[in-house]
Design a protein around this motif. Structure first.
Motif, PDB file in Angstrom:
ATOM      1  N   GLY A  24       0.810  -1.194   0.000  1.00 51.17           N
ATOM      2  CA  GLY A  24       0.000   0.000   0.000  1.00 51.17           C
ATOM      3  C   GLY A  24       0.851   1.254   0.000  1.00 51.17           C
ATOM      4  N   PHE A  25       0.343   2.311  -0.639  1.00 55.35           N
ATOM      5  CA  PHE A  25       1.011   3.612  -0.664  1.00 55.35           C
ATOM      6  C   PHE A  25       0.053   4.664  -0.126  1.00 55.35           C
ATOM      7  N   TYR A  26       0.577   5.551   0.689  1.00 57.52           N
ATOM      8  CA  TYR A  26      -0.263   6.475   1.438  1.00 57.52           C
ATOM      9  C   TYR A  26       0.353   7.874   1.451  1.00 57.52           C
ATOM     10  N   GLU A  27      -0.520   8.871   1.415  1.00 57.70           N
ATOM     11  CA  GLU A  27      -0.078  10.241   1.622  1.00 57.70           C
ATOM     12  C   GLU A  27      -0.570  10.682   2.994  1.00 57.70           C
ATOM     13  N   LEU A  28       0.358  11.133   3.825  1.00 56.75           N
ATOM     14  CA  LEU A  28       0.008  11.632   5.152  1.00 56.75           C
ATOM     15  C   LEU A  28       0.211  13.141   5.165  1.00 56.75           C
ATOM     16  N   ARG A  29      -0.872  13.877   5.373  1.00 56.41           N
ATOM     17  CA  ARG A  29      -0.820  15.332   5.419  1.00 56.41           C
ATOM     18  C   ARG A  29      -1.029  15.830   6.850  1.00 56.41           C
ATOM     19  N   ALA A  30      -0.321  16.880   7.194  1.00 58.32           N
ATOM     20  CA  ALA A  30      -0.507  17.546   8.481  1.00 58.32           C
ATOM     21  C   ALA A  30      -0.857  19.005   8.203  1.00 58.32           C
ATOM     22  N   TYR A  31      -2.088  19.384   8.522  1.00 58.04           N
ATOM     23  CA  TYR A  31      -2.543  20.766   8.365  1.00 58.04           C
ATOM     24  C   TYR A  31      -2.362  21.486   9.703  1.00 58.04           C
ATOM     25  N   HIS A  32      -1.386  22.371   9.773  1.00 55.35           N
ATOM     26  CA  HIS A  32      -1.123  23.128  10.996  1.00 55.35           C
ATOM     27  C   HIS A  32      -1.959  24.408  10.946  1.00 55.35           C
ATOM     28  N   LEU A  33      -2.993  24.446  11.775  1.00 54.76           N
ATOM     29  CA  LEU A  33      -4.008  25.485  11.668  1.00 54.76           C
ATOM     30  C   LEU A  33      -3.611  26.784  12.357  1.00 54.76           C
ATOM     31  N   THR A  73      -3.991  23.572  16.913  1.00 55.16           N
ATOM     32  CA  THR A  73      -4.581  22.322  16.427  1.00 55.16           C
ATOM     33  C   THR A  73      -3.920  21.926  15.124  1.00 55.16           C
ATOM     34  N   THR A  74      -3.632  20.635  14.993  1.00 58.06           N
ATOM     35  CA  THR A  74      -3.181  20.074  13.725  1.00 58.06           C
ATOM     36  C   THR A  74      -4.178  19.001  13.311  1.00 58.06           C
ATOM     37  N   ILE A  75      -4.575  19.038  12.050  1.00 58.92           N
ATOM     38  CA  ILE A  75      -5.449  18.003  11.511  1.00 58.92           C
ATOM     39  C   ILE A  75      -4.632  17.146  10.550  1.00 58.92           C
ATOM     40  N   TRP A  76      -4.605  15.847  10.832  1.00 59.44           N
ATOM     41  CA  TRP A  76      -3.870  14.887  10.031  1.00 59.44           C
ATOM     42  C   TRP A  76      -4.832  14.182   9.087  1.00 59.44           C
ATOM     43  N   VAL A  77      -4.442  14.067   7.831  1.00 61.07           N
ATOM     44  CA  VAL A  77      -5.270  13.398   6.821  1.00 61.07           C
ATOM     45  C   VAL A  77      -4.442  12.293   6.174  1.00 61.07           C
ATOM     46  N   LEU A  78      -5.012  11.097   6.128  1.00 61.42           N
ATOM     47  CA  LEU A  78      -4.353   9.951   5.513  1.00 61.42           C
ATOM     48  C   LEU A  78      -5.124   9.552   4.258  1.00 61.42           C
ATOM     49  N   ASP A 113      -3.977  37.271   5.034  1.00 62.45           N
ATOM     50  CA  ASP A 113      -4.190  37.348   6.484  1.00 62.45           C
ATOM     51  C   ASP A 113      -5.405  36.557   6.941  1.00 62.45           C
ATOM     52  N   ASN A 114      -6.134  35.964   5.986  1.00 60.69           N
ATOM     53  CA  ASN A 114      -7.277  35.128   6.329  1.00 60.69           C
ATOM     54  C   ASN A 114      -6.992  33.648   6.045  1.00 60.69           C
ATOM     55  N   ALA A 115      -5.718  33.303   5.848  1.00 59.05           N
ATOM     56  CA  ALA A 115      -5.357  31.922   5.531  1.00 59.05           C
ATOM     57  C   ALA A 115      -5.729  30.987   6.670  1.00 59.05           C
ATOM     58  N   VAL A 116      -6.092  29.775   6.306  1.00 59.62           N
ATOM     59  CA  VAL A 116      -6.531  28.780   7.291  1.00 59.62           C
ATOM     60  C   VAL A 116      -5.343  28.151   8.017  1.00 59.62           C
ATOM     61  N   CYS A 117      -4.265  27.854   7.291  1.00 62.49           N
ATOM     62  CA  CYS A 117      -3.142  27.099   7.839  1.00 62.49           C
ATOM     63  C   CYS A 117      -1.873  27.927   7.905  1.00 62.49           C
ATOM     64  N   GLU A 118      -1.064  27.636   8.924  1.00 65.94           N
ATOM     65  CA  GLU A 118       0.287  28.176   8.957  1.00 65.94           C
ATOM     66  C   GLU A 118       1.132  27.500   7.878  1.00 65.94           C
ATOM     67  N   ARG A 119       0.916  26.189   7.735  1.00 64.39           N
ATOM     68  CA  ARG A 119       1.609  25.411   6.703  1.00 64.39           C
ATOM     69  C   ARG A 119       0.937  24.046   6.605  1.00 64.39           C
ATOM     70  N   VAL A 120       1.215  23.369   5.486  1.00 67.48           N
ATOM     71  CA  VAL A 120       0.742  22.000   5.286  1.00 67.48           C
ATOM     72  C   VAL A 120       1.951  21.148   4.931  1.00 67.48           C
ATOM     73  N   GLU A 121       2.134  20.050   5.649  1.00 68.26           N
ATOM     74  CA  GLU A 121       3.227  19.118   5.371  1.00 68.26           C
ATOM     75  C   GLU A 121       2.647  17.842   4.785  1.00 68.26           C
ATOM     76  N   GLY A 188       9.285  13.081   1.309  1.00 64.98           N
ATOM     77  CA  GLY A 188       8.798  14.028   2.303  1.00 64.98           C
ATOM     78  C   GLY A 188       9.714  14.073   3.500  1.00 64.98           C
ATOM     79  N   THR A 189       9.170  14.541   4.614  1.00 70.97           N
ATOM     80  CA  THR A 189       9.955  14.645   5.833  1.00 70.97           C
ATOM     81  C   THR A 189       9.217  13.964   6.974  1.00 70.97           C
ATOM     82  N   PRO A 190       9.969  13.461   7.957  1.00 67.00           N
ATOM     83  CA  PRO A 190      11.430  13.395   7.996  1.00 67.00           C
ATOM     84  C   PRO A 190      11.942  12.153   7.251  1.00 67.00           C
ATOM     85  N   LEU A 191      13.148  12.250   6.780  1.00 68.69           N
ATOM     86  CA  LEU A 191      13.832  11.133   6.118  1.00 68.69           C
ATOM     87  C   LEU A 191      15.178  10.882   6.789  1.00 68.69           C
TER      88      LEU A 191
END
Length: 250
Positions: A24-33, A73-78, A113-121, A188-191
């Protein structure tokens, strides 16, 4: 790296000679709100991303909430993909799909200035040989434990993965550390790193299972083997306790 190269990364072998590995192959996202933006991101996930994933025949999709304190809050999406190139293909599809772009417009547009996330990994993960595919848990009240083991180099990572092949994963199952996913990070990170996800009924069950693991005689024997010492294989461990969103498919 080509898909074939990803499929033959160290720590993985196919089921039989000449057969394609059932990995299986998966993308793991972290939305740092940013503070106060959780409702907007969850609306995006429910109304835009998850429906788009369903149209692309991806799934199941896991959505998990991490409360970090101080209002963070961080929301993780798999996301579960059919092959190693699936993440790139899905991103291309989203960029051109009118239905998704319309549903996502509130998140994707607007002033800075109305962005939802600080960053997405985002990281691309591949299942390891002793647990090549995701094992969805039963739908009941539960929490998840996401752990990331960073290694000094690829050799130490593969040695750590070898431990799970040689018995550590079996110990996990026996003591109640129920696995959902076991993977190595491909892009991606970390490696280099090993990422896995466990499920429990509640936090008391999580604490009790880890206590059983630490005192398990077979684990005590295994960790005493010099070549398996964490000091030689692991440079950093990230430990997250996550709650599934109500609409999560995992």
């Amino acid at each position: 790296m080509a898909a074939s190269g990803l499929a033959t990364a160290a720590g993985w072998t196919g089921a039989a000679e000449g057969e394609a590995p059932q990995r299986g192959f998966y993308e793991l996202r972290a939305y740092h709100l940013r503070p106060g933006r959780q409702d907007r991101l969850e609306a995006y996930l429910q109304r835009a991303l998850l429906p788009a994933a369903q149209r692309a025949e991806l799934g199941p999709v896991g959505v998990f909430l991490e409360q970090e304190g101080e209002g963070k809050t961080t929301i993780w999406v798999l996301l579960c993909h059919r092959d190693a190139s699936g993440a790139a293909m899905f991103a291309e599809r989203l960029a051109s799909e009118a239905e998704y772009l319309h549903a996502a417009s509130e998140l994707l547009a607007g002033p800075t200035d109305n962005a939802v996330c600080e960053r997405v990994e985002s990281s691309l993960l591949g299942g390891i040989a002793s647990m090549p595919r995701l094992e969805p848990p039963s739908p009941k009240p539960r929490l998840f434990n996401l752990r990331i083991y960073e290694s000094f180099n690829t050799a130490s990572l593969h040695k750590k993965i070898e431990m799970f092949h040689q018995g550590e994963l079996a110990i996990f199952r026996r003591v109640g550390l129920t696995p959902v996913l076991f993977t190595e990070t491909l892009v991606g990170t970390p490696l280099p790193s090993l990422t896995y996800l466990l499920v429990f009924e509640d936090d008391a069950a999580r604490t009790a299972a880890w206590q059983r693991f630490r005192s398990d005689p077979e684990w005590q024997r295994m960790k005493a083997i010099p070549e398996y010492a964490d000091s030689r294989l692991v440079s950093r461990i990230t430990n997250k306790v996550l709650m599934p969103a109500e609409y999560s498919q995992i």
